[in-house]
Structure formats: C-alpha cells, structure tokens
Design a protein around this motif. Structure first.
Motif, PDB file in Angstrom:
ATOM      1  N   GLN A 157     -34.691 -12.890   1.279  1.00  0.00           N
ATOM      2  CA  GLN A 157     -34.941 -11.422   1.287  1.00  0.00           C
ATOM      3  C   GLN A 157     -35.871 -11.381   0.065  1.00  0.00           C
ATOM      4  O   GLN A 157     -36.924 -10.428   0.061  1.00  0.00           O
ATOM      5  CB  GLN A 157     -33.826 -10.698   1.257  1.00  0.00           C
ATOM      6  CG  GLN A 157     -34.113  -9.302   1.150  1.00  0.00           C
ATOM      7  CD  GLN A 157     -34.621  -8.915   2.530  1.00  0.00           C
ATOM      8  OE1 GLN A 157     -34.245  -9.081   3.711  1.00  0.00           O
ATOM      9  NE2 GLN A 157     -35.718  -7.896   2.383  1.00  0.00           N
ATOM     10  N   ASP A 161     -39.364  -8.900  -0.586  1.00  0.00           N
ATOM     11  CA  ASP A 161     -39.241  -8.082  -1.416  1.00  0.00           C
ATOM     12  C   ASP A 161     -40.316  -8.199  -2.587  1.00  0.00           C
ATOM     13  O   ASP A 161     -40.635  -7.093  -3.307  1.00  0.00           O
ATOM     14  CB  ASP A 161     -38.050  -7.757  -1.988  1.00  0.00           C
ATOM     15  CG  ASP A 161     -37.006  -7.418  -1.023  1.00  0.00           C
ATOM     16  OD1 ASP A 161     -37.297  -6.820  -0.077  1.00  0.00           O
ATOM     17  OD2 ASP A 161     -35.840  -7.553  -1.404  1.00  0.00           O
ATOM     18  N   GLU A 208     -33.981  -7.601   5.741  1.00  0.00           N
ATOM     19  CA  GLU A 208     -34.087  -6.193   5.862  1.00  0.00           C
ATOM     20  C   GLU A 208     -35.478  -5.697   5.219  1.00  0.00           C
ATOM     21  O   GLU A 208     -35.923  -6.339   4.663  1.00  0.00           O
ATOM     22  CB  GLU A 208     -32.975  -5.661   4.959  1.00  0.00           C
ATOM     23  CG  GLU A 208     -31.583  -6.059   5.299  1.00  0.00           C
ATOM     24  CD  GLU A 208     -30.377  -5.684   4.347  1.00  0.00           C
ATOM     25  OE1 GLU A 208     -30.689  -5.246   3.298  1.00  0.00           O
ATOM     26  OE2 GLU A 208     -29.353  -5.801   4.781  1.00  0.00           O
ATOM     27  N   ARG A 209     -35.789  -4.429   5.355  1.00  0.00           N
ATOM     28  CA  ARG A 209     -36.692  -3.704   5.079  1.00  0.00           C
ATOM     29  C   ARG A 209     -37.991  -4.359   5.262  1.00  0.00           C
ATOM     30  O   ARG A 209     -39.040  -4.104   4.563  1.00  0.00           O
ATOM     31  CB  ARG A 209     -36.663  -3.685   3.239  1.00  0.00           C
ATOM     32  CG  ARG A 209     -35.452  -2.809   2.949  1.00  0.00           C
ATOM     33  CD  ARG A 209     -35.540  -2.730   1.435  1.00  0.00           C
ATOM     34  NE  ARG A 209     -35.017  -4.114   0.583  1.00  0.00           N
ATOM     35  CZ  ARG A 209     -33.951  -4.738   0.571  1.00  0.00           C
ATOM     36  NH1 ARG A 209     -32.851  -4.156   1.262  1.00  0.00           N
ATOM     37  NH2 ARG A 209     -33.919  -5.844  -0.056  1.00  0.00           N
ATOM     38  N   GLU A 211     -40.981  -4.907   8.892  1.00  0.00           N
ATOM     39  CA  GLU A 211     -41.247  -4.360   9.989  1.00  0.00           C
ATOM     40  C   GLU A 211     -41.204  -5.363  11.095  1.00  0.00           C
ATOM     41  O   GLU A 211     -41.194  -5.004  12.400  1.00  0.00           O
ATOM     42  CB  GLU A 211     -42.672  -3.473   9.973  1.00  0.00           C
ATOM     43  CG  GLU A 211     -42.643  -2.371   8.941  1.00  0.00           C
ATOM     44  CD  GLU A 211     -44.003  -1.981   8.968  1.00  0.00           C
ATOM     45  OE1 GLU A 211     -44.118  -0.796   8.190  1.00  0.00           O
ATOM     46  OE2 GLU A 211     -45.014  -2.583   9.354  1.00  0.00           O
TER      47      GLU A 211
END
Length: 361
Positions: A157, A161, A208-209, A211
């Motif tokens: 992740q 990020d 997550e986060r 598209e």
C-alpha cells in the motif's frame, strides 16, 4: 557524432535512463528538467549535469539531440509533442501515454517534425525474447495455438501512497495492467501477432485509496486464430517473475523474466541444447516482481542504441510510436471489456470512458 541527451522527469526510472546513457560511448547526458525544481537540482547534482528551470530552456539547447521522457504515464504527451516541435528525437518510457488520442498526438508530432520516436519496452531485447521470435519466424512452432502472459507481482500500500499520481486513471492510466504488465502485453503481441477480440474481468482486491485494478484476467483471440490469456496483479504476495508461454502444433517455449524454462520442438536442431544452456539462469534481478527498483538497465541501453542507430541510418526504431501504441490499445480494450461485461473487437473506435468505473464493482 556524439549525441546529447536530456531527461524530462527525474523520478526512479530516470536513474535507469541515466545509467543506460552512461554506458553508450557516443552518448552524453547533458541536462534534466522536472516541474519540481528541487527534484531536478538533486538529480542533476547526482549526475553532474545541468538542471533547467523550464522545459523550453532545455529544449532550446542545440547540444541536446535526444530527450527521454520519464514523467508520470499520463503526462507523456505534452513534453513529447514539445520535444518533437523543438526538433529533438524522443524516447518515452512505457506506456507511450494512457489514451489512444494522446498516443496519436505524440506519433503525429514526431512524424510531422521528422524526428524519431521510440517507446521503451526493453524485454524485447532480451535473449529469450529474440530467440522465441526467431523460432516463430522460422516456423518452428508450426501453427500458433496458445500465447499466455502472467505477471503476478506484489506492491505494498505504501507504494501506491508514495505518489499522488499512482493508482489514478488520469496519470497512471490504470493499475497492474497499464503500469506493470504492459511489458508482457507488448511482448505477447509482438510474438503472437495482433489481437482480434478480448473478454476480461478486473478487480481491486488488495489495496485501498486507488481508482484502478490490482487484479486482471483477460481472454484473447488473435487474428491468426490462436487463443491466449493475460493475468496481471500487484496483489500476489510475495511476487513472482513474469512469465510468457508460447505454444504451437510443433513446439512450445516458456520464458520466465530473462530465463528460458522450456524449449521443446517436434523437429529439434543442433542449436537447441546450446540455446537452453545459454539462456537458463540468466535473470540477475528480481525483475520488479516485489521491488520496482530490482531491474537492470541493459535492456534500456540496447533500446537507446537502437534509437541512435535509427537516426544514423534514417530508419524507424525497432519499437516506434505505432508499436508502443498497440499495447495501450490492448489494455484499454481489456478495461472496456471488464467495465461493460462485453466482448471488445479490434480496432478500438475510440478511447473507452472509464470515469466512474471501479474495477470489480
């Protein structure tokens, strides 16, 4: 003649471009540009080159003959077109850009300004790739029946990020397919030929986060009648070397990163054992399976040398604009097929509208 190079965009991949340029006797890295001046200055200091405060200033330098573009994927068109209009030859890190319209704008600008354009796909220059291509050309596979590409990688992740552009449709252009697996998509189509139709599924499972997809599976029908699959992910722990399998009625070959894993033909030749021995155990890095930095720059160097040879010989580079566009079209077709649940036929009439689509939903 000695070729002067400029780099646009100074992130991680720019370091590999700089290493490739340094390995070429008649090439010299002169300068760089980044929209964030501090990043350009840091890169320039490390490389011993000039950091330009504006793109226009760098493109105005007559000692720079070639520019390499290392910006975010969806920001390739603007500097590519500007470089072409300035009379510079253009090398663009994969993908060429993230929509067909933007790819076409780059291709047209380079053609109109009579400069060479190359799209970075170094896997084509690796030994197993060239040997398989030669065997196909020589008819050793018989009738091609199956062609498969597997890119089962892992990204944390924190990787997504680490940059606001990562995992976005606008600037990353997609996920596991457009960013990571596009090398294998290009290689598969180069070996098997053009695609006729595609069905597909994509999902967002392990992150997550973002598209875009981190898992994708596509079923392909090639124009020559053969079938194939593409599997791509950044949610497969711990990450494995990418794999290409080519099968036909008289032979099969399997390559894993830069290694030949299988080389079996109904009509063996004296060279087969030498090929298997020479191209086994050649992978020296992790191939980017779990660490984006765990790649070599030798493929980049070979492709840069091909671009310079194309300039000297006034020919097209081995992987020119239209060649770079093809893998983008295939990936966009996969996204369209997954988003609509329908088979997609080639060529695509236009760029699919992916706004508001969440893979797997």
């Amino acid at each position: 003649m000695a070729f002067g190079f400029g780099i646009i965009g100074t992130g991680m991949i720019a370091e590999f471009h700089a290493k490739a340029i340094a390995d070429i006797p008649d090439a010299k890295l002169i300068g760089c540009y980044n929209r964030t001046t501090e990043k350009a200055k840091n890169f320039a200091e490390a490389q011993g080159i000039t950091a330009y405060e504006t793109l226009e200033e760098m493109l105005a330098n007559p000692d720079i003959h070639v520019v390499t573009i290392c910006t975010a994927s969806g920001a390739h068109m603007e500097p590519g077109v500007a470089a072409a209009k300035a009379g510079k030859h253009v090398i663009i890190e994969k993908p060429l850009d993230v929509t067909l319209a933007r790819c076409d704008a780059i291709i047209n600008a380079c053609r109109e300004n009579n400069v060479k354009l190359a799209t970075i796909f170094p896997s084509r220059f690796h030994g197993p790739s060239t040997e398989i291509k030669k065997a196909i050309t020589d008819g050793r596979f018989g009738t091609l029946s199956l062609g498969d590409a597997y890119v089962k990688w892992f990204r944390t992740q924190a990787y997504y990020d680490s940059g606001a552009w990562r995992g976005t449709w606008q600037l990353d252009g997609g996920g596991a397919l457009m960013n990571q697996a596009i090398h294998s998509v290009d290689l598969l189509c180069w070996l098997m030929g053009d695609v006729q139709s595609i069905t597909a599924n994509c999902s967002l499972i392990g992150h997550e986060r973002i598209e875009v997809e981190d898992v994708a599976v596509a079923s392909l029908k090639f124009k020559n009648g053969a079938l194939g699959t593409i599997e791509a992910s950044t949610a497969v722990y711990p990450g494995y070397l990418k794999r290409i399998e080519i099968h036909g009625t008289k032979g099969s070959a399997v390559m894993e990163e830069e290694d030949i894993k299988s080389w079996d033909f109904a009509e063996p030749t004296e060279e087969d054992e030498a090929i298997k021995k020479r191209l086994a155990g050649k992978t020296e890095t992790g191939g980017g399976a779990a660490d984006p930095k765990a790649i070599g720059h030798h493929g980049h160097r070979a492709q840069f040398e091909d671009l310079l040879a194309a300039v000297k010989e006034d020919r097209e580079p081995a992987i020119n604009g239209p060649e770079g566009r093809r893998s983008v079209e295939v990936i966009l077709a996969i996204y369209q097929a997954a988003a609509t649940g329908q088979r997609v036929d080639f060529p695509l009439e236009k760029d699919p509208d992916l706004s508001g689509w969440t893979p797997g939903k």
